[in-house]
Design an enzyme around this catalytic site. Structure first.
Site, PDB file in Angstrom:
ATOM      1  N   LYS A 240       6.346   0.105  -1.976  1.00 57.08           N
ATOM      2  CA  LYS A 240       5.637   0.834  -1.094  1.00 57.08           C
ATOM      3  C   LYS A 240       6.208   1.428  -0.294  1.00 57.08           C
ATOM      4  O   LYS A 240       7.132   0.920   0.651  1.00 57.08           O
ATOM      5  CB  LYS A 240       4.680  -0.341  -0.501  1.00 57.08           C
ATOM      6  N   SER A 315      -3.955  -0.719   0.625  1.00 58.39           N
ATOM      7  CA  SER A 315      -3.072   0.175   1.082  1.00 58.39           C
ATOM      8  C   SER A 315      -1.938   0.488  -0.064  1.00 58.39           C
ATOM      9  O   SER A 315      -1.206   1.330   0.134  1.00 58.39           O
ATOM     10  CB  SER A 315      -2.564   0.360   2.493  1.00 58.39           C
ATOM     11  N   SER A 339      -4.631  -5.516   1.166  1.00 59.78           N
ATOM     12  CA  SER A 339      -4.126  -4.280   0.815  1.00 59.78           C
ATOM     13  C   SER A 339      -3.038  -4.483  -0.572  1.00 59.78           C
ATOM     14  O   SER A 339      -2.502  -3.554  -1.071  1.00 59.78           O
ATOM     15  CB  SER A 339      -2.933  -3.619   1.807  1.00 59.78           C
TER      16      SER A 339
END
Length: 634
Positions: A240, A315, A339
């Site tokens: 990420k 996210s 997330s």
């Protein structure tokens, strides 16, 4: 013209319905903030008897019909109340004067506090409604689009687990370079459809793979030693973008940091490199990771491989989309209120939220030194196949934490207690889980009971506080939250107006969270919020003990249309409450719904019992088969 007119008419109708909904609810919102009135206590015992009893006693003249009449009873009560009040007024004037003086001293403060809180509540409710309308109509274009599909997976290397690839690379059955090139090719094929890559390092990754292949050609190599020291040798991985990878983008999706590169690896990335993993790229994240819809103004919107009209979650949405589409095998995301688990659920893969503070989170943007943030926030693995979860566990969990969680200790399922719910009313304002999700939970319970001899137990969660409000309040109470919101110095209410004309330089979610933070500051923290959290944690820990798990929906529905996630903020209560409590949770894919979208269930245990959630997840993998490929183009 006819399709255009129909779509326009539909849009106008939907807008009118939404406007009607808002005005209707806020016309009656005065009832939401009023204190409820209560009836007088029942003092006449005749009022507590059944009709049969009263009729029998009246016939036998044990009581009179007149004494039972409600009006007479009420009159008697009124007279008695009046007499009592009269007596009090004659004998207690001084006391009442004293009480009035005390009330006058404190009444103004209480009145103002009540007024501010009620006004803030009204503003918050109105803001959430505006948010819901804006999001749905901002993204309504996705409702009418035909979903795009990723190309079919043709290279068999893309369908092997990380454990299999690592084993074959060590034994020189396949080369690391061939695996890395296969994944690079796949990323290039699917990213134009999914938009999940922030920045890649493909050329460097190929060179690193070549070095792995050369090192394995040494004749005196001890393969068992290589396996123990480098369990992911030559295997590609994605990270990420908010997690630092040296020399790659590290902006957290924030426009104010566009072009910023990480100067060193995050601790977790260092451990992965030591294990032999090869980083391919950093994946998309929403602006400052403050949305469960992966969208930012640098890279745009990330799409769900099962239906590009729908969200991949957030996210860690970029990671989930790449892994699910076959463009990545394993990845690392971050989790504050779900997330890791929510994107994994929406994209039909595995994800895990660790117990609090057993994995280093150094090297993440944004961050905070606040104790609440540290207790809620963690990194977590996302994998396409269950078998790769334990592999990543042993790599990224800190050495001093491995003994605390007894990660590799065996679990006897016969001794495991499986807890589940029937009553979800504690998740106030969250939608009730869809029937297909509840069916999956029941199926898991029956399988564990019949096949594994586990002990099922129906439980109720403590009804203290509002689970949906608790996580919102905890987020609002984090000190240093201004850093998380880009330390923005402008006016969020002005930005809200700029969004209406498309002139704002920050995302709509960032704007709304900034306004929400202002509102929650006006509301103030409830004095007993920590008490509510401790009550829930202690009761749940006692219920689960050292051998219990709780099955809970990861999200009450499958993936929403783009914009739908942001407009349903409270649905994240199912994942967020686990962060607040600091418990471990494994997201498990449990098949597809009737629309062909993935569904997910969380396996939760007491603190530091991560191995227990993993073991139960293994059985769920056997029951449902794990990852089901999304529909590919021909």
């Amino acid at each position: 013209m006819t399709p255009f007119v129909k779509k326009g008419a539909f849009l106008v109708l939907a807008l009118l319905l939404k406007i009607f909904n808002v005005f209707y609810q806020h016309y009656f919102i005065k009832f939401y903030i009023k204190n409820p009135k209560r009836c007088l206590p029942i003092t006449n015992p005749s009022l507590l008897k059944t009709a049969s009893q009263l009729s029998e006693e009246i016939r036998n003249r044990k009581i009179s019909s007149e004494s039972v009449v409600m009006e007479d009873s009420q009159k008697c009560n009124v007279v008695k109340d009046g007499e009592l009040k009269g007596a009090q007024s004659k004998s207690g004037n001084k006391e009442r004067i004293a009480l009035t003086t005390v009330a006058a001293a404190h009444g103004e403060t209480r009145l103002m506090t009540s007024f501010v809180k009620k006004g803030s509540f009204l503003a918050l409710a109105l803001l959430l409604k505006i948010l819901k309308i804006f999001c749905q109509f901002y993204f309504i274009k996705f409702y009418f689009k035909k979903p795009k599909r990723c190309p079919t997976i043709t290279n068999p290397l893309l369908l092997k687990t990380a454990s299999q690839l690592s084993e074959e690379i060590r034994n020189r059955k396949i080369s690391s370079e061939s695996v890395v090139r296969a994944y690079i090719s796949r990323v290039k094929n699917v990213n134009p459809i999914l938009n999940a890559v922030m920045e890649d390092r493909f050329e460097i990754a190929i060179q690193e793979a070549k070095l792995v292949d050369i090192s394995l050609m040494a004749t005196n190599l001890n393969l068992n030693e290589v396996k123990n020291n480098s369990p992911l040798l030559g295997v590609p991985i994605t990270i990420k973008e908010s997690i630092a990878v040296e020399n790659l983008s590290n902006t957290g999706g924030a426009t104010g940091l566009k072009g910023v590169k990480a100067t060193e690896d995050a601790d977790v990335v260092k451990l992965l490199r030591i294990s032999g993993a090869i980083v391919l790229l950093v994946s998309t994240t929403p602006e400052y990771c403050v949305s469960l819809e992966t969208y930012n103004k640098i890279s745009g919107t990330t799409y769900n491989p099962y239906d590009t009209r729908r969200t991949a979650g957030g996210s860690s949405g970029g990671e989930a989309a790449l892994i699910s589409s076959g463009a990545s095998l394993i990845g690392i995301g971050s989790d504050l209120i779900g997330s890791v688990r929510l994107p994994a659920c929406f994209c039909g893969i595995w994800g895990h939220k660790f117990s609090r503070e057993i994995v280093s989170t150094r090297g993440h943007i944004p961050t905070s030194e606040d104790a609440t943030f540290k207790s809620m926030f963690t990194f977590g693995p996302l994998t396409r196949y269950y078998t790769d979860l334990p592999l990543l566990f042993n790599i990224i969990v800190e050495k001093n934490s491995k003994s605390a969680i007894s990660l590799n200790s065996p679990v006897d399922l016969k001794n495991v207690k499986v807890c589940f719910l029937k009553d979800y009313s504690v998740f106030r304002f969250c939608r009730k889980p869809e029937p297909e999700i509840l069916f999956a939970i029941n199926k898991i319970v029956k399988h564990l009971e019949c096949t594994c001899m586990c002990k099922p137990e129906l439980i109720k969660l403590p009804k203290t506080g509002g689970y949906s409000f608790l996580y919102m309040e905890k987020l609002g109470s984090i000190k240093g939250v201004e850093d998380i919101l880009e330390n923005y110095s402008g006016n969020y209410f002005k930005e809200l107006l700029l969004h209406l004309i498309g002139k704002s330089h920050i995302t709509f979610t960032h704007t709304c969270l900034g306004i929400l933070n202002c509102v929650y500051r006006c509301l103030g923290s409830t004095d007993n919020s920590d008490e509510h959290v401790n009550t829930i944690r202690n009761q749940l820990q006692d219920t689960l003990g050292s051998n219990g798990v709780l099955l809970l929906p990861t999200h009450p529905t499958a993936a929403n249309f783009h914009g739908g996630v942001t407009s349903k903020l409270y649905d994240y209560g199912y994942t967020a409450i686990i962060n607040i409590l600091g418990l471990p949770a494994t997201q498990c894919p449990v098949g597809l719904n009737s629309a062909g979208l993935p569904l997910g269930v969380q396996v939760i245990s007491a603190t530091c019992n991560d191995r227990l959630t993993l073991r139960v997840a293994e059985e769920i993998d056997k029951l449902f088969g794990g990852w089901i490929p999304p529909p590919f183009s021909e």
